[in-house]
Write a protein that holds these residues in place. Sequence first.
Motif, PDB file in Angstrom:
ATOM      1  N   THR A 105       0.839  -1.205   0.000  1.00 54.66           N
ATOM      2  CA  THR A 105       0.000   0.000   0.000  1.00 54.66           C
ATOM      3  C   THR A 105       0.870   1.248   0.000  1.00 54.66           C
ATOM      4  N   VAL A 117      -6.056   2.610  -2.933  1.00 57.00           N
ATOM      5  CA  VAL A 117      -5.519   1.259  -2.959  1.00 57.00           C
ATOM      6  C   VAL A 117      -6.658   0.348  -2.525  1.00 57.00           C
ATOM      7  N   HIS A 161      -8.173   1.913   0.855  1.00 56.17           N
ATOM      8  CA  HIS A 161      -7.278   2.870   1.489  1.00 56.17           C
ATOM      9  C   HIS A 161      -7.243   4.061   0.524  1.00 56.17           C
TER      10      HIS A 161
END
Length: 168
Positions: A105, A117, A161
């Motif tokens: 990430t 992400v 994310h």
Amino acid sequence: MLREWEEEDIPALIEMYDDPEIGRWTPVPSPFDADAAREYLGRARKARGEGRCMQLAITADGGQPQGEVLLFQDDLDDRDIELAYGVGPRHRRRGLASEAVMVATEYAVHHLDARRVLLRIEADNAPSAAVARSAGFRPAADELVPRESKGWRVLLRTWCHRNGEPAS
């Protein structure tokens, strides 16, 4: 540590992917033997060379592979990077998948300029959802994503994310 796969890793790749749990949740062929492993590595190298996907071995120290993490452009929005991962049966429940997802990430955000992400996880895959949560991902409001896997249609929930910050 994450690193490129090597030809010498074929036995570890077989051990990792010739597993009922991996077979249940991934599109990897089952059974997974030496021929399947060589073909898998060949496709991975080709995809990497074309800039479509990075498939990296998860290791404790750069040595023996214990799992894999993949990074690839999302097929619904090329500003997003999707991750996938798997850990071999002997190496589970040690936090390897979460650590690898966090490293991947960070890489996606800082080196690939990912807007988001993503992880795509089947609803019944509780172990993968636990990895997502521990790596700071949260379910996104995105619609379920249909995918074909081994002749079956599956619906995947998106976990997200955003530039290193969990989605709300």
